[in-house]
Design a protein around this motif. Structure first.
Motif, PDB file in Angstrom:
ATOM      1  N   VAL A   1      50.978   7.780 -11.047  1.00 44.40           N
ATOM      2  CA  VAL A   1      50.814   7.679  -9.597  1.00 44.40           C
ATOM      3  C   VAL A   1      52.182   7.662  -8.946  1.00 44.40           C
ATOM      4  O   VAL A   1      53.073   6.907  -9.352  1.00 44.40           O
ATOM      5  CB  VAL A   1      50.021   6.398  -9.234  1.00 44.40           C
ATOM      6  CG1 VAL A   1      49.988   6.197  -7.735  1.00 44.40           C
ATOM      7  CG2 VAL A   1      48.615   6.484  -9.782  1.00 44.40           C
ATOM      8  N   ASP A   2      52.359   8.522  -7.924  1.00 42.54           N
ATOM      9  CA  ASP A   2      53.593   8.575  -7.150  1.00 42.54           C
ATOM     10  C   ASP A   2      53.681   7.311  -6.302  1.00 42.54           C
ATOM     11  O   ASP A   2      52.769   7.009  -5.540  1.00 42.54           O
ATOM     12  CB  ASP A   2      53.568   9.816  -6.250  1.00 42.54           C
ATOM     13  CG  ASP A   2      54.892  10.062  -5.558  1.00 42.54           C
ATOM     14  OD1 ASP A   2      55.795   9.217  -5.685  1.00 42.54           O
ATOM     15  OD2 ASP A   2      55.015  11.105  -4.890  1.00 42.54           O
TER      16      ASP A   2
ATOM     17  N   GLN B   1      42.612   3.307 -10.487  1.00 38.06           N
ATOM     18  CA  GLN B   1      44.022   3.145 -10.791  1.00 38.06           C
ATOM     19  C   GLN B   1      44.231   1.830 -11.509  1.00 38.06           C
ATOM     20  O   GLN B   1      43.528   0.854 -11.256  1.00 38.06           O
ATOM     21  CB  GLN B   1      44.858   3.172  -9.509  1.00 38.06           C
ATOM     22  CG  GLN B   1      44.912   4.517  -8.846  1.00 38.06           C
ATOM     23  CD  GLN B   1      45.859   4.546  -7.663  1.00 38.06           C
ATOM     24  OE1 GLN B   1      46.431   3.541  -7.288  1.00 38.06           O
ATOM     25  NE2 GLN B   1      46.019   5.715  -7.076  1.00 38.06           N
TER      26      GLN B   1
ATOM     27  N   GLN C   1      46.352   6.839 -12.773  1.00 38.28           N
ATOM     28  CA  GLN C   1      45.010   7.047 -12.236  1.00 38.28           C
ATOM     29  C   GLN C   1      44.235   7.911 -13.214  1.00 38.28           C
ATOM     30  O   GLN C   1      44.763   8.869 -13.774  1.00 38.28           O
ATOM     31  CB  GLN C   1      45.092   7.732 -10.875  1.00 38.28           C
ATOM     32  CG  GLN C   1      43.733   7.970 -10.236  1.00 38.28           C
ATOM     33  CD  GLN C   1      43.842   8.463  -8.809  1.00 38.28           C
ATOM     34  OE1 GLN C   1      44.825   8.224  -8.137  1.00 38.28           O
ATOM     35  NE2 GLN C   1      42.822   9.159  -8.360  1.00 38.28           N
TER      36      GLN C   1
ATOM     37  N   THR D   1      53.298   8.042  -2.258  1.00 42.44           N
ATOM     38  CA  THR D   1      52.034   8.530  -1.701  1.00 42.44           C
ATOM     39  C   THR D   1      50.811   7.850  -2.293  1.00 42.44           C
ATOM     40  O   THR D   1      49.709   8.017  -1.782  1.00 42.44           O
ATOM     41  CB  THR D   1      51.895  10.046  -1.936  1.00 42.44           C
ATOM     42  OG1 THR D   1      51.885  10.298  -3.344  1.00 42.44           O
ATOM     43  CG2 THR D   1      53.009  10.811  -1.265  1.00 42.44           C
ATOM     44  N   LYS D   2      50.967   7.108  -3.400  1.00 46.54           N
ATOM     45  CA  LYS D   2      49.862   6.449  -4.109  1.00 46.54           C
ATOM     46  C   LYS D   2      48.812   7.445  -4.599  1.00 46.54           C
ATOM     47  O   LYS D   2      47.635   7.140  -4.676  1.00 46.54           O
ATOM     48  CB  LYS D   2      49.190   5.383  -3.232  1.00 46.54           C
ATOM     49  CG  LYS D   2      50.124   4.279  -2.803  1.00 46.54           C
ATOM     50  CD  LYS D   2      50.482   3.400  -3.967  1.00 46.54           C
ATOM     51  CE  LYS D   2      51.305   2.208  -3.497  1.00 46.54           C
ATOM     52  NZ  LYS D   2      52.338   1.842  -4.389  1.00 46.54           N
ATOM     53  N   LYS D   3      49.247   8.669  -4.895  1.00 51.87           N
ATOM     54  CA  LYS D   3      48.351   9.694  -5.425  1.00 51.87           C
ATOM     55  C   LYS D   3      48.888  10.170  -6.774  1.00 51.87           C
ATOM     56  O   LYS D   3      50.082  10.084  -7.035  1.00 51.87           O
ATOM     57  CB  LYS D   3      48.257  10.871  -4.450  1.00 51.87           C
ATOM     58  CG  LYS D   3      47.561  10.506  -3.163  1.00 51.87           C
ATOM     59  CD  LYS D   3      47.260  11.738  -2.360  1.00 51.87           C
ATOM     60  CE  LYS D   3      46.449  11.362  -1.125  1.00 51.87           C
ATOM     61  NZ  LYS D   3      46.040  12.525  -0.380  1.00 51.87           N
ATOM     62  N   PRO D   4      47.999  10.714  -7.632  1.00 53.00           N
ATOM     63  CA  PRO D   4      48.477  11.186  -8.933  1.00 53.00           C
ATOM     64  C   PRO D   4      49.418  12.367  -8.783  1.00 53.00           C
ATOM     65  O   PRO D   4      49.266  13.196  -7.884  1.00 53.00           O
ATOM     66  CB  PRO D   4      47.193  11.585  -9.664  1.00 53.00           C
ATOM     67  CG  PRO D   4      46.159  11.724  -8.622  1.00 53.00           C
ATOM     68  CD  PRO D   4      46.558  10.853  -7.482  1.00 53.00           C
ATOM     69  N   THR D   5      50.395  12.429  -9.661  1.00 52.76           N
ATOM     70  CA  THR D   5      51.398  13.486  -9.591  1.00 52.76           C
ATOM     71  C   THR D   5      51.835  13.879 -10.992  1.00 52.76           C
ATOM     72  O   THR D   5      51.590  13.177 -11.960  1.00 52.76           O
ATOM     73  CB  THR D   5      52.620  13.018  -8.778  1.00 52.76           C
ATOM     74  OG1 THR D   5      53.542  14.093  -8.662  1.00 52.76           O
ATOM     75  CG2 THR D   5      53.318  11.862  -9.450  1.00 52.76           C
TER      76      THR D   5
ATOM     77  N   GLY E   1      39.080   8.244 -10.882  1.00 52.93           N
ATOM     78  CA  GLY E   1      39.640   7.814  -9.609  1.00 52.93           C
ATOM     79  C   GLY E   1      40.192   6.400  -9.629  1.00 52.93           C
ATOM     80  O   GLY E   1      40.918   6.015  -8.710  1.00 52.93           O
TER      81      GLY E   1
END
Length: 119
Positions: free
Chosen positions: A81-82, A27, A11, A85-89, A25
């Protein structure tokens, strides 16, 4: 060991906001990693246009014109992206011992720091 590899889902975490025509934002999948320049090419992100001179091939088909392509983006501006959770990590590495065909090997495994799941 590289934190971002070809085929990873990343992302864009910096740049202009989408309402201003930016890519923050978004992906996309990593198409190519340019390690020497610390850049990555991400699918659907950082489109650029190139004007090529119009010509003809031997068969008479037209070549050239305006083409769009994904331009490289700096590796610090994207985050992995994790998958859970589909969020950046952030990414870490841990050393694990794996047994394959009766032979023990130590292997470095990438994992998402917030969830702890392997990537």
């Amino acid at each position: 060991m590289a934190k971002i590899k070809k085929g990873d889902l990343v992302q864009v975490i910096s740049g202009a906001k989408p309402e201003r025509g930016g890519d923050r934002g978004k992906q996309g999948k990593v198409l190519e990693v340019l390690a020497g320049q610390n850049r990555v090419i991400v699918e659907g992100v950082n489109y650029a246009t190139r004007h090529n001179r119009v010509g003809q091939t031997q068969r008479g088909t037209k070549t050239g014109g305006i083409e769009t392509f994904e331009a490289p983006i700096h590796i610090s501006n994207v985050a992995l992206v994790d998958p859970s959770t589909k969020k950046p990590t952030r990414v870490g590495h841990r050393v694990e011992e794996q047994t394959k065909d009766g032979v023990k090997r130590t292997v470095r495994v990438r994992y998402a720091k917030k969830s702890g799941k392997d990537l």
